[in-house]
Design a protein around this motif. Structure first.
Motif, mmCIF file in Angstrom:
data_model
loop_
_atom_site.group_PDB
_atom_site.id
_atom_site.type_symbol
_atom_site.label_atom_id
_atom_site.label_comp_id
_atom_site.label_asym_id
_atom_site.label_seq_id
_atom_site.Cartn_x
_atom_site.Cartn_y
_atom_site.Cartn_z
ATOM 1 N N ILE A 119 -6.931 -7.712 -6.770
ATOM 2 C CA ILE A 119 -5.747 -7.433 -5.981
ATOM 3 C C ILE A 119 -5.074 -8.778 -5.693
ATOM 4 N N VAL A 120 -3.810 -8.899 -6.065
ATOM 5 C CA VAL A 120 -3.039 -10.120 -5.823
ATOM 6 C C VAL A 120 -1.923 -9.758 -4.856
ATOM 7 N N ASP A 121 -1.842 -10.482 -3.760
ATOM 8 C CA ASP A 121 -0.787 -10.172 -2.792
ATOM 9 C C ASP A 121 0.213 -11.316 -2.642
ATOM 10 N N ASP A 122 0.352 -12.116 -3.678
ATOM 11 C CA ASP A 122 1.315 -13.208 -3.728
ATOM 12 C C ASP A 122 2.714 -12.620 -3.970
ATOM 13 N N ALA A 123 3.563 -12.675 -2.958
ATOM 14 C CA ALA A 123 4.889 -12.041 -3.025
ATOM 15 C C ALA A 123 5.722 -12.581 -4.195
ATOM 16 N N ILE A 140 -3.609 -7.661 -18.234
ATOM 17 C CA ILE A 140 -2.911 -6.405 -17.973
ATOM 18 C C ILE A 140 -2.544 -6.386 -16.498
ATOM 19 N N VAL A 141 -1.268 -6.139 -16.210
ATOM 20 C CA VAL A 141 -0.751 -6.169 -14.848
ATOM 21 C C VAL A 141 -0.269 -4.772 -14.480
ATOM 22 N N PHE A 142 -0.655 -4.319 -13.287
ATOM 23 C CA PHE A 142 -0.142 -3.052 -12.770
ATOM 24 C C PHE A 142 -0.063 -3.165 -11.253
ATOM 25 N N MET A 143 0.712 -2.296 -10.651
ATOM 26 C CA MET A 143 0.918 -2.322 -9.201
ATOM 27 C C MET A 143 0.167 -1.168 -8.547
ATOM 28 N N THR A 144 -0.439 -1.465 -7.416
ATOM 29 C CA THR A 144 -1.020 -0.441 -6.555
ATOM 30 C C THR A 144 -1.178 -1.041 -5.173
ATOM 31 N N GLY A 145 -1.177 -0.232 -4.176
ATOM 32 C CA GLY A 145 -1.378 -0.724 -2.823
ATOM 33 C C GLY A 145 -2.850 -0.951 -2.528
#
Length: 98
Positions: A88-92, A46-51
């Motif tokens: 948390i994944v920060d791979d652009a 499951i993928v979602f975006m958050t800072g």
């Protein structure tokens, strides 16, 4: 309560598009629940975006165990509850896809 098959829960999580409620634990131990938009990738992640600096992001960095509830508010009412670990994944490049 009946347990869904893989095909059943994948269908429930993808059609129609639904929001979910993400539960995390704040640094002081209080629960935090927030609605999120999400997607299910091909390997059942499951993928979602958050800072990383949001309440969700800070909570996940401190304690990655989460619960996610996706419900159908139409009778006869049903839901899928997912428990697991978030990261948390920060791979652009990966973020561009999503």
């Amino acid at each position: 309560m009946a347990e869904m098959t893989r095909d059943e829960w994948r269908a429930f999580l993808t059609e129609p598009v639904r929001t979910a409620k993400l539960a995390t634990v704040r640094a002081d131990g209080r629960p935090h629940v927030a609605p999120i938009w999400f997607a299910l990738d091909d390997d059942d992640t499951i993928v979602f975006m958050t800072g990383a600096s949001s309440v969700k992001g800070r909570s996940i960095l401190a304690e990655p165990r989460v619960a996610l509830c996706v419900d159908d508010d139409r009778p006869p009412f049903s839901y899928v509850l997912v428990e697991g670990r978030a990261e948390i994944v920060d791979d652009a490049e990966a973020l561009l896809f999503w």
